[in-house]
Design an enzyme around this catalytic site. Structure first.
Site, PDB file in Angstrom:
ATOM      1  N   ASP A 160       0.843  -1.193   0.000  1.00 48.42           N
ATOM      2  CA  ASP A 160       0.000   0.000   0.000  1.00 48.42           C
ATOM      3  C   ASP A 160       0.882   1.248   0.000  1.00 48.42           C
ATOM      4  O   ASP A 160       1.979   1.227  -0.555  1.00 48.42           O
ATOM      5  CB  ASP A 160      -0.918  -0.044   1.233  1.00 48.42           C
ATOM      6  N   HIS A 192      -3.673   5.881   3.551  1.00 46.50           N
ATOM      7  CA  HIS A 192      -4.467   4.722   3.141  1.00 46.50           C
ATOM      8  C   HIS A 192      -3.936   3.424   3.728  1.00 46.50           C
ATOM      9  O   HIS A 192      -4.684   2.611   4.280  1.00 46.50           O
ATOM     10  CB  HIS A 192      -4.504   4.638   1.617  1.00 46.50           C
ATOM     11  N   SER A 345     -11.406  -1.262  -0.392  1.00 45.67           N
ATOM     12  CA  SER A 345     -10.122  -1.135   0.305  1.00 45.67           C
ATOM     13  C   SER A 345     -10.269  -1.392   1.787  1.00 45.67           C
ATOM     14  O   SER A 345      -9.370  -1.914   2.435  1.00 45.67           O
ATOM     15  CB  SER A 345      -9.551   0.276   0.134  1.00 45.67           C
TER      16      SER A 345
END
Length: 400
Positions: A160, A192, A345
């Site tokens: 990520d 994120h 996600s």
């Protein structure tokens, strides 16, 4: 086994590529996956299965001669991939050189490299319902029921934007593994990856709160990277992960890529469980990678009423759904900061955490066994509007 303010959120968008006509004309081995962006003069070269190390070294010598002969100003060979069942490399070069490289009998195929893009995600204050959902058969609970082993002994590699490892949620269990973004610091500049890691193994909001976390950075502060770097991240886990004890969480997606799928499938065959996002396109997930990789666990998103999120991809390659709307987890705003995000996600780390949790319970020694267990204990028949997907919601087997 078988996603703007964009579409509520995926981690990222692989956008592999449209090959230039001259390259395609030079050699049939050069593939041009669907794409909207390309990285000029960058390619992923995949060797035939069974090629040995001596032949690979000889091939690199041959490539050096080709580049020297053509006096190429490009960087040349970059990432090298050495996964059992998937060997190859990334190279920056001109179209003439790649045509010569494609002619080698050791080369199975070549894909043009593609950009990876992370979309901005919505944030707001909200409830914590995801853990309650995966530990109960019915909706509506905010309590999390789990075994005290809580993923102990397992390691989850988060491919990520990185992880803010100093966050209090991680209690020292998060560390840095690898960074494939040139010039980027070893921290999460986007948020994120940290949010995903918190859902996987955070002390408060994590499914497997005793699991270890390893940051593998394949996206930069703006959420951009390359397909080749993502494969390099998978390769890192293949080289460093412990068979039967390691999980990869990939909250990212792109158009179908044979190279990405092959790397995923080979790594799973070598003993690493891989959990991937279905994508946030409101489309058939079989059109995307790594969602379409055969032995990855592909995750769709539901909201707190068990309704499939309208943006969640769907179809036969989706293996399970998990909470993915208004999910609270760690953020990069400070050591105790949190945020609310939505998308497949956010659903994916629930299942990556569940895989780590099941490893911690013991008795499951292979990715196939873990995937089978997740499927067998999942809550059946509760997803509203599954749209051709399996009707199954992730469940840890504990609450009523």
């Amino acid at each position: 086994m078988k996603f703007s303010q964009s579409l509520i959120a995926l981690a990222a968008c692989f956008l592999p590529l449209i090959a230039a006509a001259p390259v395609e004309a030079q050699h049939a081995k050069i593939r041009s996956p669907r794409a909207q962006d390309i990285i000029p003069d960058s390619y992923i070269v995949v060797f035939n299965k069974g090629v040995n190390d001596a032949d690979i070294e000889s091939e690199f010598s041959s490539v050096s001669r080709i580049l020297s002969k053509r006096r190429s100003a490009h960087k040349g060979v970059g990432h090298k991939y050495n996964i059992t069942g998937f060997k190859g490399y990334q190279i920056e070069t001109d179209t003439g050189s790649i045509g010569e490289i494609a002619a080698s009998p050791l080369v199975a195929w070549i894909e043009m490299d593609g950009k990876v893009q992370a979309n901005a995600l919505e944030t707001r204050s909200g409830a914590t319902w995801g853990l309650g959902r995966i530990s109960h058969k019915a909706t509506g609970s905010n309590s999390y029921i789990y075994d005290g082993s809580a993923g102990s002994g397992s390691t989850v590699y988060v491919l990520d934007t990185g992880i803010y490892i100093e966050h209090s949620e991680f209690e020292g269990r998060a560390k840095w593994g690898a960074n494939y973004i040139s010039g980027s610091p070893d921290t999460d500049e986007n948020g994120h990856g940290t949010h995903c890691a918190g859902t996987i193994a955070g002390a408060t909001y994590g499914v497997a709160s005793k699991a270890n976390l390893v940051a593998v950075k394949v996206l930069d502060r703006d959420g951009f990277g390359a397909t080749s770097a993502t494969i390099a991240g998978i390769n890192f886990v293949g080289q460093n992960g412990k068979d039967g004890k390691s999980v990869i969480s990939m909250s990212l997606r792109g158009h179908y890529s044979a190279a990405v799928n092959s790397a995923v499938e080979s790594t799973v065959s070598n003993g690493v469980t891989i959990v991937v996002a279905a994508g946030n396109d409101g489309d058939d997930a079989s059109n995307y990678s790594p969602a379409s990789a055969k032995n990855a666990i592909t995750v769709g998103s539901v909201d707190s009423t068990d309704t499939r999120a309208s943006s969640s991809n769907y179809g036969s390659v989706v293996d399970i759904f998990a909470p993915g709307v208004n999910v609270k987890s760690a953020s990069i705003g400070g050591k105790s900061a949190f945020s609310i995000k939505s998308g497949t996600s956010m659903a994916t780390p629930h299942v990556a955490g569940l895989a780590a949790y099941l490893i911690g319970l013991g008795g499951l020694s292979s990715p196939a066994a873990i995937a089978s267990k997740i499927a067998s204990i999942g809550t059946k028949g509760s997803v509203k509007d599954p749209k051709g997907s399996v009707n199954l919601i992730a469940y840890n087997g504990n609450g009523a």
